[in-house]
Write a protein that holds these residues in place. Sequence first.
Motif, PDB file in Angstrom:
ATOM      1  N   ASN A 404       0.827  -1.206   0.000  1.00  0.00           N
ATOM      2  CA  ASN A 404       0.000   0.000   0.000  1.00  0.00           C
ATOM      3  C   ASN A 404       0.862   1.258   0.000  1.00  0.00           C
ATOM      4  OD1 ASN A 404      -2.660   1.356   0.345  1.00  0.00           O
ATOM      5  ND2 ASN A 404      -1.803   1.964   2.317  1.00  0.00           N
ATOM      6  N   GLU A 405       1.903   1.253   0.806  1.00  0.00           N
ATOM      7  CA  GLU A 405       2.789   2.420   0.897  1.00  0.00           C
ATOM      8  C   GLU A 405       3.499   2.655  -0.438  1.00  0.00           C
ATOM      9  OE1 GLU A 405       4.677   5.682   2.567  1.00  0.00           O
ATOM     10  OE2 GLU A 405       3.088   4.440   3.443  1.00  0.00           O
ATOM     11  N   ARG A 406       4.003   1.603  -1.037  1.00  0.00           N
ATOM     12  CA  ARG A 406       4.759   1.764  -2.291  1.00  0.00           C
ATOM     13  C   ARG A 406       3.849   2.148  -3.458  1.00  0.00           C
ATOM     14  NH1 ARG A 406      10.067  -1.039  -2.617  1.00  0.00           N
ATOM     15  NH2 ARG A 406      10.680  -1.612  -0.493  1.00  0.00           N
ATOM     16  N   THR A 407       2.681   1.528  -3.552  1.00  0.00           N
ATOM     17  CA  THR A 407       1.769   1.915  -4.635  1.00  0.00           C
ATOM     18  C   THR A 407       1.258   3.327  -4.420  1.00  0.00           C
ATOM     19  OG1 THR A 407      -0.078   0.849  -3.458  1.00  0.00           O
ATOM     20  CG2 THR A 407       1.061  -0.448  -5.140  1.00  0.00           C
ATOM     21  N   GLY A 408       1.084   3.719  -3.151  1.00  0.00           N
ATOM     22  CA  GLY A 408       0.677   5.098  -2.864  1.00  0.00           C
ATOM     23  C   GLY A 408       1.711   6.112  -3.323  1.00  0.00           C
ATOM     24  N   ARG A 409       2.978   5.793  -3.122  1.00  0.00           N
ATOM     25  CA  ARG A 409       4.033   6.706  -3.572  1.00  0.00           C
ATOM     26  C   ARG A 409       4.038   6.814  -5.100  1.00  0.00           C
ATOM     27  NH1 ARG A 409       7.392   4.398   0.648  1.00  0.00           N
ATOM     28  NH2 ARG A 409       8.495   3.110  -0.891  1.00  0.00           N
ATOM     29  N   GLU A 410       3.823   5.685  -5.777  1.00  0.00           N
ATOM     30  CA  GLU A 410       3.767   5.724  -7.238  1.00  0.00           C
ATOM     31  C   GLU A 410       2.589   6.585  -7.710  1.00  0.00           C
ATOM     32  OE1 GLU A 410       3.600   1.761  -8.668  1.00  0.00           O
ATOM     33  OE2 GLU A 410       5.568   1.189  -7.875  1.00  0.00           O
ATOM     34  N   LEU A 411       1.462   6.450  -7.034  1.00  0.00           N
ATOM     35  CA  LEU A 411       0.302   7.263  -7.409  1.00  0.00           C
ATOM     36  C   LEU A 411       0.562   8.745  -7.161  1.00  0.00           C
ATOM     37  CD1 LEU A 411      -2.592   5.003  -6.033  1.00  0.00           C
ATOM     38  CD2 LEU A 411      -2.038   5.447  -8.436  1.00  0.00           C
ATOM     39  N   TRP A 412       1.304   9.045  -6.102  1.00  0.00           N
ATOM     40  CA  TRP A 412       1.631  10.446  -5.823  1.00  0.00           C
ATOM     41  C   TRP A 412       2.451  11.058  -6.963  1.00  0.00           C
ATOM     42  CZ3 TRP A 412       0.278  14.428  -3.035  1.00  0.00           C
ATOM     43  CH2 TRP A 412       1.153  15.526  -2.942  1.00  0.00           C
ATOM     44  N   HIS A 413       3.355  10.265  -7.519  1.00  0.00           N
ATOM     45  CA  HIS A 413       4.148  10.766  -8.649  1.00  0.00           C
ATOM     46  C   HIS A 413       3.273  10.951  -9.888  1.00  0.00           C
ATOM     47  CE1 HIS A 413       7.990  10.655  -6.672  1.00  0.00           C
ATOM     48  NE2 HIS A 413       7.861   9.363  -6.357  1.00  0.00           N
ATOM     49  N   THR A 414       2.270  10.096 -10.043  1.00  0.00           N
ATOM     50  CA  THR A 414       1.397  10.194 -11.215  1.00  0.00           C
ATOM     51  C   THR A 414       0.355  11.293 -11.049  1.00  0.00           C
ATOM     52  OG1 THR A 414       1.671   7.814 -11.561  1.00  0.00           O
ATOM     53  CG2 THR A 414      -0.139   8.878 -12.740  1.00  0.00           C
ATOM     54  N   TYR A 415      -0.178  11.394  -9.810  1.00  0.00           N
ATOM     55  CA  TYR A 415      -1.241  12.377  -9.544  1.00  0.00           C
ATOM     56  C   TYR A 415      -0.853  13.230  -8.325  1.00  0.00           C
ATOM     57  CZ  TYR A 415      -3.817   8.891 -12.303  1.00  0.00           C
ATOM     58  OH  TYR A 415      -4.216   8.000 -13.263  1.00  0.00           O
ATOM     59  N   PRO A 416       0.166  14.060  -8.460  1.00  0.00           N
ATOM     60  CA  PRO A 416       0.625  14.841  -7.300  1.00  0.00           C
ATOM     61  C   PRO A 416      -0.471  15.755  -6.758  1.00  0.00           C
ATOM     62  CG  PRO A 416       1.595  15.661  -9.345  1.00  0.00           C
ATOM     63  CD  PRO A 416       0.924  14.379  -9.684  1.00  0.00           C
ATOM     64  N   GLY A 417      -0.706  15.618  -5.465  1.00  0.00           N
ATOM     65  CA  GLY A 417      -1.678  16.472  -4.804  1.00  0.00           C
ATOM     66  C   GLY A 417      -3.113  16.002  -4.882  1.00  0.00           C
ATOM     67  N   ASP A 418      -3.406  14.988  -5.674  1.00  0.00           N
ATOM     68  CA  ASP A 418      -4.788  14.508  -5.831  1.00  0.00           C
ATOM     69  C   ASP A 418      -5.085  13.457  -4.763  1.00  0.00           C
ATOM     70  OD1 ASP A 418      -7.294  13.791  -6.659  1.00  0.00           O
ATOM     71  OD2 ASP A 418      -6.759  13.480  -8.766  1.00  0.00           O
ATOM     72  N   TRP A 419      -5.229  13.951  -3.532  1.00  0.00           N
ATOM     73  CA  TRP A 419      -5.394  13.038  -2.403  1.00  0.00           C
ATOM     74  C   TRP A 419      -6.684  12.228  -2.503  1.00  0.00           C
ATOM     75  CZ3 TRP A 419      -1.525  11.621   0.328  1.00  0.00           C
ATOM     76  CH2 TRP A 419      -0.457  12.496   0.553  1.00  0.00           C
ATOM     77  N   ASP A 420      -7.747  12.807  -3.046  1.00  0.00           N
ATOM     78  CA  ASP A 420      -9.011  12.071  -3.141  1.00  0.00           C
ATOM     79  C   ASP A 420      -8.865  10.856  -4.041  1.00  0.00           C
ATOM     80  OD1 ASP A 420     -10.251  13.841  -1.470  1.00  0.00           O
ATOM     81  OD2 ASP A 420     -11.149  15.043  -3.069  1.00  0.00           O
ATOM     82  N   ARG A 421      -8.187  11.034  -5.169  1.00  0.00           N
ATOM     83  CA  ARG A 421      -7.974   9.908  -6.083  1.00  0.00           C
ATOM     84  C   ARG A 421      -7.084   8.849  -5.431  1.00  0.00           C
ATOM     85  NH1 ARG A 421      -7.663   9.340 -11.961  1.00  0.00           N
ATOM     86  NH2 ARG A 421      -8.123  11.553 -12.134  1.00  0.00           N
ATOM     87  N   ILE A 422      -6.004   9.291  -4.804  1.00  0.00           N
ATOM     88  CA  ILE A 422      -5.064   8.351  -4.190  1.00  0.00           C
ATOM     89  C   ILE A 422      -5.756   7.571  -3.075  1.00  0.00           C
ATOM     90  CG2 ILE A 422      -2.940   8.181  -2.845  1.00  0.00           C
ATOM     91  CD1 ILE A 422      -1.956  10.647  -4.441  1.00  0.00           C
ATOM     92  N   ARG A 423      -6.571   8.258  -2.291  1.00  0.00           N
ATOM     93  CA  ARG A 423      -7.286   7.583  -1.200  1.00  0.00           C
ATOM     94  C   ARG A 423      -8.279   6.561  -1.762  1.00  0.00           C
ATOM     95  NH1 ARG A 423     -11.935   8.171   1.755  1.00  0.00           N
ATOM     96  NH2 ARG A 423     -11.776   7.711   3.992  1.00  0.00           N
TER      97      ARG A 423
END
Length: 850
Positions: A404-423
């Motif tokens: 979860n932590e690693r995929t979350g970091r990858e999503l942050w790089h793809t969608y920086p700041g889009d916390w709703d999508r990442i969540r």
Amino acid sequence: MLINSNLYNCEPLTAPGTKPEALSVTEFRDSFVHKFAAMHGKPLSTATDGEKFAALAALLREIISKNLITTRQERARTDPKQVYYLSIEFLLGRLLATNLVNLGLRETCAEALSQLGIQLDSLLPEEEDAGLGNGGLGRLAACYLDSMAALGLAGHGCGLRYRYGLFEQKIINGYQHEYPDNWLQDRSYVWEYRRPDEQIAVRYGGTVRMQTNGKTRFLHENYEQVMAVPYDVPVVGFQNKIVNTLRLWSAEIDISHYTCCRQGADCNSVIDYKHGVEALTDLLYPDDTHYEGQLLRLKQQYFLVSASLQSIVRSFRLNHDALRLLPAKAAIHINDTHPALAVPELMRILLDDCGLGWDEAWPLTVATISYTNHTILPEALETWPVTMVAQLLPRIHMLIQEINERTGRELWHTYPGDWDRIRAMSIVADGQVHMAHLAIAGSHSVNGVARIHTEILKQSVMRNFAACTPDKFTNVTNGITHRRWLLTANPRLAALINDAIGPDWIKTPAKLAELAAAASDPGFLAALAAVKLDNKRQLARYIKAKNNLTVDINSIFDSHIKRMHAYKRQFLNVMHIMDLYNRLRADPALTIAPRTFIFGGKAAPGYYKAKKTIKLINTLADKINNDPAIRDQLKVVFLENYNVSLAELIIPAADVSEQISTASREASGTGNMKFMMNGAVTIGTLDGANIEIREAAGADNIFVFGLSANEVLDYYQQGGYNPRELYTSDPRLKTITDQLVNGFFPVGPEEFRLHYDDLLHHGDEYFLLQDFAGYVDTQNRLAAAYCDQQRWQRLGLLNIAYSGWFSSDRTFAEYATDIWQLTEPVPFWNQDQPGIYDQLRPLARQDVLC
């Protein structure tokens, strides 16, 4: 193409051009006599049918064993990539008839037994349906195993050996009662091979300690260990001498090493401990309405994946030195979310047992695992409390958190700041582990099971994942094995088809399309009608024996057999029957096409509303079936304990296939395909595979009604649906709805209050009131079509002719080629007739949600 109308004798035939086992009738007869004597030590003349069945199954098992050994030896020599299909269910049904057909020995066996005064058909019911599944998910898995073996592909099913299955359903005073499904009465299964030398240790609980000596290691300590003992059930390929296996894991413990008096214990406590451990594989789907049931379900799911994956990796390492070859030699497939723990478990094995680093293990895991999603229903997209996972599976919990932590970091790089999508895409959120998210993250391929289902996944339920990794998502429409559901279940129809077009359709189901030429042949249509009538006569005898109800075999046999669930809308069917009944009561002179409505299906023990629907069906049946005023124009029957064997009796006899789920709710369906293949005409919504059935059979050969998937989804998202307005504006709806609570039924006024309230006070979630008028109108059109028997037989014929697309051979070939990239050649399902189905292949550009 010319169809020979003089050949319609309808006698079951062995398919010519195949290579059955080389046994003459005399050899088979003598082998059976010797086997019976060796097993039972008494004259055959004194034998029970059960003893004869046991001897016959043992004889077949010897033949199968030789082919199983040969298959394994050949696979060891050629080292092909192997498929491991992980499923919590495998709904096999009875195997005797199927094995005889696949060995090419059915006619040989029948004649050999006949010479001994034994009827093969009298022995078939002696076999218990294996209690290894419940519904479409498990039957699909069983069909896929059949196709894998028929296509000669290397692979295995991986499941659990439930001692009692789901439950045996009995209907008492109209209510469902559940009893243990004691299918393993003597704790053995005639087809299985126990492999105690290949048992696997599965660990629960305890603690995890990190150790760093130049390299970080995680040590699992103080755990409870349960042994998983494999039982292999052979899966026989169609007359090709290939035998694959279904490996079923059983939780077992050897108490001979336990001291009764240790630490104050006595022998009773040791035996109680044994029973507690082995209860892990007692029941399919333990009741999860309480914490203990949820914990047992999670424990079962890990038991399945841990035993399976440890066995897979162990087998791989015996034959290969380099772990990097794992994705090239093994394809591990997750059938729905139940085995999703395969993702962290494979990581655990590669990291902790094999010593790989994360950056090496994760790509191997993703490249090896693929995932089929079967639902968009929120309650079926499994989640587990983080605290439960941490307590029961501490190392797996650590790995899930890391993924979860690693995929979350990858999503942050793809969608920086889009916390709703990442969540929304997180594997762990709100204290829950989202198993579908875990399966998507850890798989290289995610597929839906019908074109519309896949589109809904991509556009709605999993749109964020599909937008992020669009190449990961694909569609593979479900299929059924025509060898089971036509050749074996409906031998008279299969013989009629053989007489008309030859037997090549058995190996190349696309060739069923050649039957379409007989649509204008009155002789063939008459023969088809005769087969259907004979099948209806057999079912009518069963209904009389089981329900003490006489039904008219010339009436429309309208069948609604499937798992009891609100979205499958058995209640909408009931509403139509109530309307028909009300019309007949209001006008004693009214004449309609006589109808026999046949229901079957189990409700989950904790599913209160579904169980109330069963009571409603049976209460309505009692009222209608005992009312002389309607002159037997309507009959309603609920057949208890629906299973594969009962389906094999109902489906060949059905005139009408009820596939009336709320549009967008049914992922695919496979019952719709089985009915189609046996000449029943579908009435249904544009949901699941119904859309592709309409495209294959032609829009004129199916009866469609109801809201579209887009309209349903718009209501769910935008609101605006007003069921009370429909209730007040349509007198039929008002009458039917009020009859649920106004004393119309001879039960208390609160008996069906739940259904009444769901319609008027809880929003009518599945749009029964909205679709009612269209459903009734379509049923009227269907009844009119049935009255023109030549037209009706043509409808049935064209459904049979264009059902070849829905063979699981086609489905499995798509999986093998497009998802698993098997290294061995994949025999294409219609290789002998390229292009025959080009016009039937669903159009990718069509808006499937409309």
